[in-house]
Design a protein around this motif. Structure first.
Motif, PDB file in Angstrom:
ATOM      1  N   GLU A 147      39.497  38.414  41.246  1.00 51.84           N
ATOM      2  CA  GLU A 147      40.361  39.387  41.918  1.00 51.84           C
ATOM      3  C   GLU A 147      40.291  39.252  43.437  1.00 51.84           C
ATOM      4  O   GLU A 147      41.315  39.298  44.119  1.00 51.84           O
ATOM      5  CB  GLU A 147      39.974  40.805  41.492  1.00 51.84           C
ATOM      6  N   GLN A 148      39.070  39.071  43.968  1.00 48.36           N
ATOM      7  CA  GLN A 148      38.949  38.989  45.422  1.00 48.36           C
ATOM      8  C   GLN A 148      39.635  37.741  45.963  1.00 48.36           C
ATOM      9  O   GLN A 148      40.255  37.779  47.026  1.00 48.36           O
ATOM     10  CB  GLN A 148      37.468  38.992  45.844  1.00 48.36           C
ATOM     11  N   GLY A 185      36.559  42.657  37.759  1.00 43.60           N
ATOM     12  CA  GLY A 185      37.323  41.732  38.574  1.00 43.60           C
ATOM     13  C   GLY A 185      37.920  40.693  37.638  1.00 43.60           C
ATOM     14  O   GLY A 185      39.046  40.252  37.787  1.00 43.60           O
ATOM     15  N   ASP A 233      33.498  43.798  33.884  1.00 43.17           N
ATOM     16  CA  ASP A 233      33.507  42.510  34.575  1.00 43.17           C
ATOM     17  C   ASP A 233      32.598  41.536  33.835  1.00 43.17           C
ATOM     18  O   ASP A 233      31.628  41.948  33.176  1.00 43.17           O
ATOM     19  CB  ASP A 233      32.999  42.707  36.007  1.00 43.17           C
TER      20      ASP A 233
END
Length: 292
Positions: free
Chosen positions: A125-126, A231, A277
């Motif tokens: 995600e980041q 994430g 996650d």
């Protein structure tokens, strides 16, 4: 500027679409949960009401959906990509699916006059938010060259790795490496905690040596904090490891560590933690040591 349709605005798809808007492209997005498309519209994109609506006027379509059946469903039908995309449209499937399915769908799309690329991503995600994804692309070289300016709006390391299906094969290898690293990191943190070591200091020095990795950098803190907000969900990694083990069997090779970690991930999902996650694999490691 390019007219782009993004179908699938989940954890990865929405930030990718937002980055494409920021890069100056015209972006229409469709998602089964309409509030995700509304977030895109608030940022300057357009919320489409269907796949066909998103494809209206699109030169490039990007799909980011969970699994092989989802891609197959998007490809076919009256509301599907093959029926509604204009000839010559570049179709970038950024989903992580089976390599054989990617090749099959690409063959069908190419026969209909489209330009398909399987382009799964890595970076979580980041990485999607920051626009620095690693993208492994399978398909025709000329189609890759044409799609590259769009891919550069969402990724940093973008490599053409071979014909249709090759991108998904490389992604499967990526997921194998990541899963084994997550399990190794989980065991290392359990080991450090058992001896009362300053775990933050330990991870800092480990991260500066040969043991350092992006997995350590991105997942170590989550394990220390027991913060497993997704994430990349364990359920999806479980699916990806199924792709790895199935493809390895078809190739007549063995992946002993991968097969073992696949069982651990599958066990975690079976316990009801598939929405966590993938660093949540640490929970199973703790439980095995009686340290839940």
């Amino acid at each position: 500027m390019t007219n782009i349709a993004v179908i699938g605005l989940g954890i990865m798809g929405l930030p990718m679409a937002l980055n494409l808007v920021q890069a100056g492209h015209t972006v229409a997005g469709f998602n089964r949960s309409p509030e995700r498309a509304e977030r895109l519209a608030e940022a300057g994109g357009r919320a489409a009401t269907s796949v066909a609506d998103a494809l209206a006027g699109a030169e490039v379509v990007i799909t980011m959906v969970p699994d092989s059946p989802d891609v197959v469903a998007l490809a076919g039908g009256d509301d599907g990509i093959i029926a509604n995309a204009a000839p010559g449209t570049i179709w970038i499937d950024a989903s992580s699916i089976r390599p054989d399915v990617a090749k099959q769908v690409a063959d069908e799309a190419r026969a209909a006059g489209l330009r398909p690329l399987d382009a799964p991503v890595s970076g979580g995600e980041q990485g999607a938010i920051d626009g620095v994804l690693s993208i492994m692309v399978g398909g025709e070289q000329s189609d890759f060259d044409a799609a590259l300016p769009v891919l550069q709006g969402v990724g940093k390391t973008i490599v053409h790795v071979g014909p249709s299906g090759a991108g998904q094969t490389v992604k499967a290898a990526n997921q194998l490496i990541v899963a084994v690293n997550i399990q190794a990191l989980a065991e290392a943190i359990l080991f450090l905690e058992a001896y009362g070591v300053d775990t933050e200091a330990a991870l800092a020095v480990l991260g500066g040596g040969l043991a350092g990795s992006k997995v350590l950098d991105q997942k170590g803190r989550k394990m220390l904090d027991r913060d497993f907000a997704p994430g990349f969900r364990l359920a999806l990694h479980n699916k990806d490891l199924g792709i790895v083990t199935g493809a390895a069997r078809e190739a007549g090779i063995v992946v002993p560590l991968g097969a073992h970690v696949a069982q651990l991930v599958g066990s975690t999902v079976a316990k009801g933690d598939g929405g966590l996650d993938h660093s949540g694999l640490f929970k199973l490691t703790l439980a095995a040591a009686g340290r839940e």
